[in-house]
Design an enzyme around this catalytic site. Structure first.
Site, PDB file in Angstrom:
ATOM      1  N   LYS A  11      61.880  14.885  76.692  1.00  0.00           N
ATOM      2  CA  LYS A  11      60.943  14.616  77.800  1.00  0.00           C
ATOM      3  C   LYS A  11      61.732  14.476  79.091  1.00  0.00           C
ATOM      4  CE  LYS A  11      61.956  10.143  78.691  1.00  0.00           C
ATOM      5  NZ  LYS A  11      62.722   9.827  79.874  1.00  0.00           N
ATOM      6  N   PRO A  93      70.883  16.122  74.460  1.00  0.00           N
ATOM      7  CA  PRO A  93      71.959  15.196  74.828  1.00  0.00           C
ATOM      8  C   PRO A  93      71.534  13.734  74.651  1.00  0.00           C
ATOM      9  CG  PRO A  93      71.833  16.981  76.422  1.00  0.00           C
ATOM     10  CD  PRO A  93      70.651  17.150  75.500  1.00  0.00           C
ATOM     11  N   ALA A  95      71.565   9.554  75.074  1.00  0.00           N
ATOM     12  CA  ALA A  95      71.626   8.577  76.188  1.00  0.00           C
ATOM     13  C   ALA A  95      71.700   9.321  77.518  1.00  0.00           C
ATOM     14  CB  ALA A  95      72.797   7.613  76.020  1.00  0.00           C
ATOM     15  N   ALA A  96      70.760  10.253  77.699  1.00  0.00           N
ATOM     16  CA  ALA A  96      70.814  11.183  78.833  1.00  0.00           C
ATOM     17  C   ALA A  96      69.553  11.147  79.682  1.00  0.00           C
ATOM     18  CB  ALA A  96      71.049  12.602  78.313  1.00  0.00           C
ATOM     19  N   GLY A  97      68.604  10.259  79.362  1.00  0.00           N
ATOM     20  CA  GLY A  97      67.349  10.211  80.118  1.00  0.00           C
ATOM     21  C   GLY A  97      66.351  11.251  79.663  1.00  0.00           C
ATOM     22  N   LEU A  98      66.582  11.828  78.471  1.00  0.00           N
ATOM     23  CA  LEU A  98      65.719  12.902  77.961  1.00  0.00           C
ATOM     24  C   LEU A  98      64.886  12.477  76.757  1.00  0.00           C
ATOM     25  CD1 LEU A  98      68.262  15.869  78.293  1.00  0.00           C
ATOM     26  CD2 LEU A  98      66.307  15.360  79.779  1.00  0.00           C
ATOM     27  N   GLY A 100      65.506  11.807  73.686  1.00  0.00           N
ATOM     28  CA  GLY A 100      65.752  12.503  72.411  1.00  0.00           C
ATOM     29  C   GLY A 100      65.522  11.625  71.194  1.00  0.00           C
ATOM     30  N   GLY A 101      66.112  10.438  71.183  1.00  0.00           N
ATOM     31  CA  GLY A 101      65.954   9.533  70.042  1.00  0.00           C
ATOM     32  C   GLY A 101      64.504   9.105  69.881  1.00  0.00           C
ATOM     33  N   SER A 102      63.830   8.886  71.010  1.00  0.00           N
ATOM     34  CA  SER A 102      62.414   8.494  70.978  1.00  0.00           C
ATOM     35  C   SER A 102      61.562   9.631  70.414  1.00  0.00           C
ATOM     36  CB  SER A 102      61.923   8.157  72.394  1.00  0.00           C
ATOM     37  OG  SER A 102      62.663   7.094  72.929  1.00  0.00           O
ATOM     38  N   ASP A 135      59.219   4.687  75.319  1.00  0.00           N
ATOM     39  CA  ASP A 135      58.880   6.110  75.506  1.00  0.00           C
ATOM     40  C   ASP A 135      58.231   6.728  74.265  1.00  0.00           C
ATOM     41  OD1 ASP A 135      60.049   6.024  77.992  1.00  0.00           O
ATOM     42  OD2 ASP A 135      61.893   7.049  77.387  1.00  0.00           O
TER      43      ASP A 135
END
Ligand code: C5P
Length: 294
Positions: A11, A93, A95-98, A100-102, A135
């Site tokens: 996101k 990536p 811890a990139a503000g994207l 991903g983990g969420s 998120d």
């Protein structure tokens, strides 16, 4: 034993206002979330023993330390469904503000709901998702939405079309906790601007490119991570106009008119040691690509 494979999409935040610090340690935000076509792949297979998670691709914790594993365990506790063997191919990536983990966690909730026929409604999944992170509720459905509160109070918007994005990610990790600790409340972004952007999206999306994009977390993150300013400068020099940091960084995005413009911008940024992805908006947070009933 059945299995299901999903793509879990990243996101971005198309602007982010931080309006207040809350008593519970979180911040009140006002943002527009958009899922994009950069994805992780998750295979979910029902199993008899205990839930496991193996990872290939980018380095993230396997097993219990991963939010996707916690998502599975939370759903098993809630519904009594069977354990799962999760296999994650990590490309977004970290811890990139994207998100991903969420997104991986939201895809596990959706995937297990489908695989086991749990019949949980999206609102019920979003409620469970909030226990996993701010998120995660948005990523259960994905697409385009305004996010308020912690990011969990969602207003759906029409799907964004007619734009492409260039994501530029410096090779440094910034956690959400780090990014929010540096928040400058009400610094540049405002609810008025977010409302204008929502109206532009409701009117077809093209007006979005003419509106300023701002993120109240950006100045704080730049102060400890100058690479973010470098990524912004690289995009500006490449001719991009609508540029903003996503979430708590360090990814900086440029909104462009189409794939052609995105490719031009990306080719001019290339070679500066930054990770670059050209992406398009997606209508969902995840999609099933394979389903073996077993
Ligand atoms: O909700 P999540 O676990 O992703 O948040 C990680 C951290 O980011 C929180 O512990 C908090 O420090 C910060 N955060 C915040 N306000 C938000 C979302 C996250 O302060 N709306």
């Amino acid at each position: 034993m059945g299995s299901l494979t999903l793509e879990a999409y990243a996101k971005v935040n198309l602007g982010l206002a931080v309006t207040a610090r809350r008593a519970d340690g979180y911040h009140e935000i006002d943002t527009i979330f958009q899922t994009v076509s950069l994805s992780d792949t998750i295979r979910i297979e029902s199993c008899d023993e205990v839930t496991t998670l193996s990872v290939t691709g980018l380095e993230v914790p396997a097993g219990r330390g991963n939010l996707a594993h916690r998502a599975a365990e939370t759903l098993i506790t809630r519904t009594g469904c069977s354990p799962v063997a999760l296999t994650l191919t990590k490309r977004i990536p970290v811890a990139a503000g994207l998100g991903g983990g969420s997104s991986d966690a939201a895809a596990v909730l959706n995937g297990m709901n489908t695989l086991f026929g749990l019949r949980l409604r999206p609102e019920e999944l979003e409620q469970i998702a909030l226990e996993l992170g701010s998120d995660v509720p948005f990523l259960v459905q994905g697409g385009t939405a305004r996010g308020q509160g912690r990011g969990d109070v969602l207003t759906r918007l029409p799907g964004l079309t007619g734009v492409a994005l260039v994501l530029v990610t410096p090779r440094v990790a910034v956690t959400a906790a780090q990014g929010y600790a540096l928040a400058r409340i009400g610094l540049t972004e405002s609810a008025t601007l977010i409302r204008l952007r929502c109206s532009a999206i409701q009117e077809g999306g093209t007006g979005l490119l003419e509106l300023p994009l701002r993120n109240d977390l950006e100045a704080g993150v730049v102060s400890c991570c100058p690479d973010v300013a470098g990524a912004r400068a690289a995009l500006a020099e490449a001719g991009a106009r609508a540029i903003v940091m996503s979430g708590s960084g360090p990814t900086v995005l440029a909104l462009t008119r189409d794939d052609e413009e995105a490719r031009q911008v990306a080719s001019r940024v290339d070679g500066r040691g930054l990770q670059i992805h050209i992406v398009r908006p997606t209508a969902t947070g995840s999609s099933v690509t394979r389903w073996d009933a077993g």
